[in-house]
Enzyme design. Sequence first.
Site, PDB file in Angstrom:
ATOM      1  N   HIS A 433      17.792  82.018 103.805  1.00  8.81           N
ATOM      2  CA  HIS A 433      16.529  81.658 104.455  1.00  8.81           C
ATOM      3  C   HIS A 433      15.751  80.617 103.668  1.00  8.81           C
ATOM      4  O   HIS A 433      16.029  80.340 102.495  1.00  8.81           O
ATOM      5  CB  HIS A 433      15.674  82.914 104.689  1.00  8.81           C
ATOM      6  CG  HIS A 433      15.217  83.607 103.434  1.00  8.81           C
ATOM      7  ND1 HIS A 433      14.101  83.212 102.718  1.00  8.81           N
ATOM      8  CD2 HIS A 433      15.711  84.693 102.787  1.00  8.81           C
ATOM      9  CE1 HIS A 433      13.935  84.027 101.683  1.00  8.81           C
ATOM     10  NE2 HIS A 433      14.894  84.924 101.699  1.00  8.81           N
ATOM     11  N   CYS A 452      18.228  88.388  98.853  1.00  7.60           N
ATOM     12  CA  CYS A 452      18.634  87.352  99.800  1.00  7.60           C
ATOM     13  C   CYS A 452      18.769  86.007  99.085  1.00  7.60           C
ATOM     14  O   CYS A 452      18.312  85.840  97.951  1.00  7.60           O
ATOM     15  CB  CYS A 452      17.631  87.241 100.940  1.00  7.60           C
ATOM     16  SG  CYS A 452      17.727  88.623 102.115  1.00  7.60           S
TER      17      CYS A 452
END
Length: 541
Positions: A433, A452
């Site tokens: 992301h 992440c």
Amino acid sequence: MLPLTCIRKPFVYSIAAAAMFAFAQPVQAENTDLKFPAFAQAVAEAALGDSEVAAYYRANGYAPIWTGATEAERARLQALLKAILSASDHGLPVAAYDTTELTRMMRDISSPRAQGEVEVALTHLFLTYAHQIQTGILTPSDIDPGMTRDPHRRDGTEILNAFTAAENPEAFMHSLVPGSDEYARLMHKKFELERLIERGGWGQQVQAGALKPGESGLAVVQLRNRLIAMGYLSRSATITYDAAIQGAVQRFQEDAGLNADGVAGPATIDAINVPMEERLRSVIVAMERERWLSIDRSKRYIWVNLTDFTARVVDAGSITFETRSVVGQNRSDTRTPEFSDVMEHLIINPSWYVPRSISVGEYLPGMIASGGSGSGHLQLIDGAGRVVPRSAVNWEAYTPASFPYDLKQPPSRGNALGLVKFMFPNQHNVYLHDTPTKYLFDHETRAYSHGCIRLQKPFDFAYVLLAAQESDPKTFFQDILVTGRETQVNLVDPVPVHLVYRTAFSDLRGHMSYRADVYGRDAKVWAALEAAGVHLPGYES
């Protein structure tokens, strides 16, 4: 004292001689049940405890595949012996291929029962090699819980059936070796480092904390000599940190993933001083990791090397896009896991649904203590997915552990996920992301996230992915972005994603790069390989 490679060859030659002698001799039959002769009985007993081997021999009627006198059996045996001769070249455990006892068994064959025992011993040797060379020595998840990769170990019965059906046994044995260019380059580097170690390595380490252009003295000479030995600098007699040394340092820094400014600061000196034996261990570990991985490299895939802090799009073996990344912090609950999956879609203007562990650990204590006034950028979400006004909550009635609501951050430029996320649904809830904290990409070591992978150039990454299905991917993306609405865009052709951990890897020119073992996982893998019998090639009496 003889090199290991000199010790291994007599084992193979002696077992070959023993085999050719033993299998050429007539074996006297034993008194036994004619419906289940002594050879078959010996095979069945020797295979007890190994369901795959037992199943194979039951299916083939207990016929020999190694110890008979046919040309096919001799060809299989020769192919096996030739393959195990090179086991140490692949970093496999030498002890697993010590054929001393097997040679003795072959020389002592005097009955069908003894022949059956040798038959199964050869089958076990074959399967040990086949499994280890094709899918690795270790099971990754046994080493570290963050290494969730499945090597897809093949069924032993399936391998035996394929081998005995092969017209060319030697070609079949060769087909078990990983066929990737990366594996071949790692193996080449292994040989090179072994030769250099025999000749004394890279020489004396640099005895300085830091050096910069213009300096002179013994430490500069040590730096010069080490750069020459590593292949970064042509032969030179200078004692001054001149332009040639600065250029060599820059090239080294590029390969080491460091800021390539040509100044030998502490991180650069530490990297230059890493012993050659440690680099060889990294290469052997990388070969084992390559055996765990199965990739169709003829098609597009995404490659995220956690130790390199980069994410790449690779098309037919060529890197078509690359960006810096931030990975999980080096803590037990935030390290980014290793696994492979398939990217199915991206979400433009994403909401952030705060994981419970982050809510309880970071946000809720302050929110409850302030009566709900803290962390105003987050919404409260009930079990039905509705937004709950903070004024409707009795904050004094809850602790972080008992708080009944979830936290959500709506789409915005300040959203923790930035303006786009790339989804490959997985058990870890890990994805790629955007991020509003852009300054972290300027750091050399970028382990800051909760697990992440944050991308420095997420928009460009999206354009590359969408180009496969949109004639004008940038306009398509931007038109959705300006709406501010959370929008899912499916990829027409989903893309495989590989989150890997390589402290030694090559570029397309064959140059080797090394990275720090940021999570300590390679140290664990090496310890497990040593426990399995792998060691650095050297000398034994």
